[in-house]
Write an enzyme that holds these catalytic residues in place. Sequence first.
Site, short mmCIF file in Angstrom:
data_model
loop_
_atom_site.label_atom_id
_atom_site.label_comp_id
_atom_site.label_asym_id
_atom_site.label_seq_id
_atom_site.Cartn_x
_atom_site.Cartn_y
_atom_site.Cartn_z
CG ASN A 100 21.25 35.35 19.31
OD1 ASN A 100 22.55 35.03 19.16
ND2 ASN A 100 21.03 36.08 20.32
CD GLU A 462 42.42 41.63 29.67
OE1 GLU A 462 42.07 40.29 29.58
OE2 GLU A 462 41.68 42.42 29.07
CG HIS A 485 58.45 24.88 34.93
ND1 HIS A 485 59.25 23.79 35.49
CD2 HIS A 485 58.57 25.87 35.75
CE1 HIS A 485 59.62 24.32 36.74
NE2 HIS A 485 59.11 25.59 37.06
C1 F6R Z 1 38.20 40.06 25.52
C2 F6R Z 1 36.78 40.11 25.34
C3 F6R Z 1 36.21 38.68 25.80
C4 F6R Z 1 35.07 39.02 26.87
C5 F6R Z 1 34.50 37.64 26.95
C6 F6R Z 1 33.35 37.66 28.32
O1 F6R Z 1 38.87 41.49 25.24
O2 F6R Z 1 36.08 41.02 25.21
O3 F6R Z 1 37.09 37.66 26.14
O4 F6R Z 1 36.03 39.10 27.97
O5 F6R Z 1 33.84 37.01 25.97
O6 F6R Z 1 32.57 38.44 27.92
P1 F6R Z 1 31.72 39.12 29.16
O7 F6R Z 1 32.38 39.90 30.22
O8 F6R Z 1 30.53 40.12 28.44
O9 F6R Z 1 30.99 37.94 29.60
#
Ligand code: F6R
Length: 585
Positions: A100, A462, A485
């Site tokens: 990974n 969002e 714009h």
């Molecule tokens: C959108 C989503 C991703 C996470 C992003 C950050 O629904 O799930 O955009 O918000 O990858 O992930 P975290 O919060 O785990 O750092």
Amino acid sequence: MCGIIGILSDYPVGDYLIEGLKRLEYRGYDSAGIAVLQDHKIQVLRTVGAVNKLEQSYAASPFVGNVGIAHTRWATHGGVSEKNAHPHLSCKGDVAVIHNGIIQNYSELRQRLQNNGHIFRSDTDTEVAAHLLEDELGSGKSLLQAAIAIAKELRGEYALVFMLKDFPDKMIAIRKSSPLLIGVGQNENIVSSDALAFLDKTNRAIFLEDESIAIIGKKDIEVYTFSGQRRKLHAIELAAEFSLPDKESYEHFTIKEIHEQPEVIAKVLEQEPGSFTLFRKEIERAKRIFIVAAGSSFHASLLGRSYLSEYAGIYSDVVLASEYKSVAKWFDDDCLILCVSQSGETMDVIEAAKTAKQNGATVISIVNRSPSTLEKTSDAVVRLNIGAEVGVAATKSFTAQAFLFYAVAKGNMQAHDAVELKGAMTEVLRHEAMIAKLSDIISRSKDVYYLGRGLNYAIALEGALKLKELAYMHAEGLAAGELKHGPLALIEKGTPLFLINPEDDTYEETLSNGVEVKSRGGMLIGLSTKPSVHYDFFVRLPEVRREFYPIVESIPLQLLAYYSAKVLNKDVDRPRNLAKSVTVK
Ligand code: F6R
């Protein structure tokens, strides 16, 4: 990204590895593979697609062996194909590896190995590790010496697990940046990217520190630094938040998690008084505050910035984690970095936190999953406490992050705030059937727009992100005032536009922007406390105090994305090309 698991046991491990992979699937699911040591030979099976494809093929001809490794992939280097699925073998088939992360210098290593006669069978960066280990062991080095040599060669971030034909009772694990931990069982040990993979066997785990090498046997584990110093081992008992999540009667985790929001919102307030007070103190002490996050956490942070400004009178800057370097020169002892991440494993956020620490800044992280790499990198941590979020799309973590910011900005944890939000969230969820119908119409559109002003702008962003990732539809969130714009040129007859417009101080201006869209033939869907003749469709928002509107508004938009994805027959919990933890840059 990518989920990895390896196990040494007294019992056959094949089925167990497949079960473990299913729990790691949130980390990537474009292909999967398994390798088991059977009759002194490493047997490998790999398939394209999610773990259930591997499971079906494996069931047709299972391997019998007590040592094995398995992997579920999110492709970085090399397309999605069987040959690029892990595990990868060395030339002689004596070494199998799962990985990974990203090995940055793989091209030069590959070239060198090929010049020395190694034959490569995949396009991945990972395969170099198998060939390198074969060479190191072939030159007579011990397992530890060979692992140290490899760690010196590889650049990038990686969690690697090797299985060895000639050392059937040992595995080597090497960790640099990417998470890796060992579940300590009875006469068996399991190494994995996430404790979820082994929780049903053991809740005792050793979290490997960064830059560690582990030599793992069935009954023994030795861990070393990259320079060969033995590390002391600390096995910890994992807490209940690691319990395996259940879909209950819901069709998908995503819809279950959307529905959980009214119940879990109050959990955000279950903070240790000490950590909350420290958080507040640091906010007041710092001369500069940067909030660093990605994706939905970034959108919640935009709300956080507004809350901090309005209710605490504190200015902060919100930075996309992947862009943190553009402001890193400002990270110093006067500075507070708030790292916001549901998973606590987002590589860009972790890197920003590390840089901030090196420069003397204070780092406080807001996480949900725990323990996580991010919180280990931070000076203090505040947890959302909302339980595992399994659906790849952030839903309950988004509303919880926003509410936590609100509570911090207000400087107190008021139970009645959570009660008010719970009531409004419950009420807005009653529109579910209507939104499901609306999704039928929306999902036929080519483009969808979301408009909001002030606090509601973050929700426009969002809402659009949810529709993109769940329904694979083109969607854009816009600040209402920005419409004329440029983006207004995109509005055609019937183009749907969600006007996020509660009766707050932005109401009149935003409505005018909606009317401008309507006049150009757009289809207007109002999310508001007040109906309007201009709306083609209306989603009524419950009346709450102004600062809670964004949190409540996000729920109908989550439902819209969920039902649009269903109409379009998409894999709601596991959208294509995505993963729940983004552990690469
Ligand atoms: C959108 C989503 C991703 C996470 C992003 C950050 O629904 O799930 O955009 O918000 O990858 O992930 P975290 O919060 O785990 O750092």
